[in-house]
Design an enzyme around this catalytic site. Structure first.
Site, PDB file in Angstrom:
ATOM      1  N   ASP A 189       0.887  -1.148   0.000  1.00 63.60           N
ATOM      2  CA  ASP A 189       0.000   0.000   0.000  1.00 63.60           C
ATOM      3  C   ASP A 189       0.925   1.197   0.000  1.00 63.60           C
ATOM      4  OD1 ASP A 189      -2.828   0.683  -0.050  1.00 63.60           O
ATOM      5  OD2 ASP A 189      -2.366   1.836   1.743  1.00 63.60           O
ATOM      6  N   SER A 190       0.742   2.047  -0.950  1.00 65.67           N
ATOM      7  CA  SER A 190       1.680   3.146  -1.127  1.00 65.67           C
ATOM      8  C   SER A 190       0.946   4.383  -1.581  1.00 65.67           C
ATOM      9  CB  SER A 190       2.759   2.761  -2.147  1.00 65.67           C
ATOM     10  OG  SER A 190       2.161   2.364  -3.378  1.00 65.67           O
ATOM     11  N   HIS A 227      10.756   4.259  -3.172  1.00 67.99           N
ATOM     12  CA  HIS A 227      10.173   3.831  -1.895  1.00 67.99           C
ATOM     13  C   HIS A 227       9.940   2.327  -1.873  1.00 67.99           C
ATOM     14  CE1 HIS A 227       7.206   4.846  -4.847  1.00 67.99           C
ATOM     15  NE2 HIS A 227       6.161   4.517  -4.125  1.00 67.99           N
TER      16      HIS A 227
END
Length: 209
Positions: free
Chosen positions: A69-70, A185
């Site tokens: 989940d980003s 990320h």
């Protein structure tokens, strides 16, 4: 022998990105997309939603499941859009609408007050009986930068065209995939996750190299 992970997403871009990131570090790993029902992502953190998706995929397939989940968090917006990044402009809105809304909200904000970061939480869930009692692990990566004034670049997806990482004069969408995969990320979260993936691979009887 290959080690197969099911990635709890129907997003082909994410599957390809995960395959590149994982494949560079675990060449024997294969990432496959999830074809089961989508759970209700009612968590209020990236970690909670990643675990919801990974648990659902693991239960549905009986295989080792990964989910991320980003999103992007913007300092001046109090870390919004955050978990709402994918639907910032509405549930039916696409990437371009989300980016345009964000840029409009920041239209009167000048540098250096356009700071932001991409955040990614990756959840790994191994169902019982692959590992007795099952196993869960969560890793996080953060990629600092700032929001540009206009979109730039044709690579990537989501907010990549409006995110300029610290130390660069290119957006994430102007980076080549191999460049992005070295610093993003997701890549940072995967560095934290890798030892656990190797431990799981060993426990379920697959080689790690």
């Amino acid at each position: 022998m290959s080690l197969e992970f099911v990635l709890a997403t129907h997003n082909a871009h994410k599957v390809a990105e995960f395959q590149r990131i994982i494949g560079e570090r675990m060449p024997q790993a294969v990432v496959v997309s999830y074809d089961g029902p989508e759970p209700v992502e009612d968590g209020v953190t990236f970690a909670a939603n990643a675990l919801i998706k990974a648990r659902t995929a693991a239960a549905h397939t009986g295989r080792v499941a990964l989910a991320d989940d980003s999103g992007i968090v913007v300092d001046v917006l109090g870390e919004a859009p955050g978990i709402l990044s994918a639907r910032w402009a509405g549930h039916r809105a696409g990437d371009e609408a989300n980016r345009r809304l964000l840029l409009d909200q920041l239209s009167d904000i000048a540098r250096p007050n356009r700071g932001a970061e991409f955040r990614c939480t990756i959840a790994l869930v191994v169902p019982d009986p692959l590992i007795a009692g099952g196993s869960e692990f969560v890793a996080e990566g953060r990629w600092r930068g700032e929001i540009t004034y206009e979109p730039r670049g044709s690579h990537g997806f989501g907010y990549d065209p409006v995110f300029e990482p610290d130390g660069l004069e290119r957006t994430a969408a102007e980076l080549l995939p191999e460049e992005k995969n070295a610093m993003s990320h997701r890549a940072l979260a995967f560095v934290e996750l890798l030892p656990e993936l190797e431990r799981v691979a060993a426990l379920i009887g697959e080689p790690t190299s």
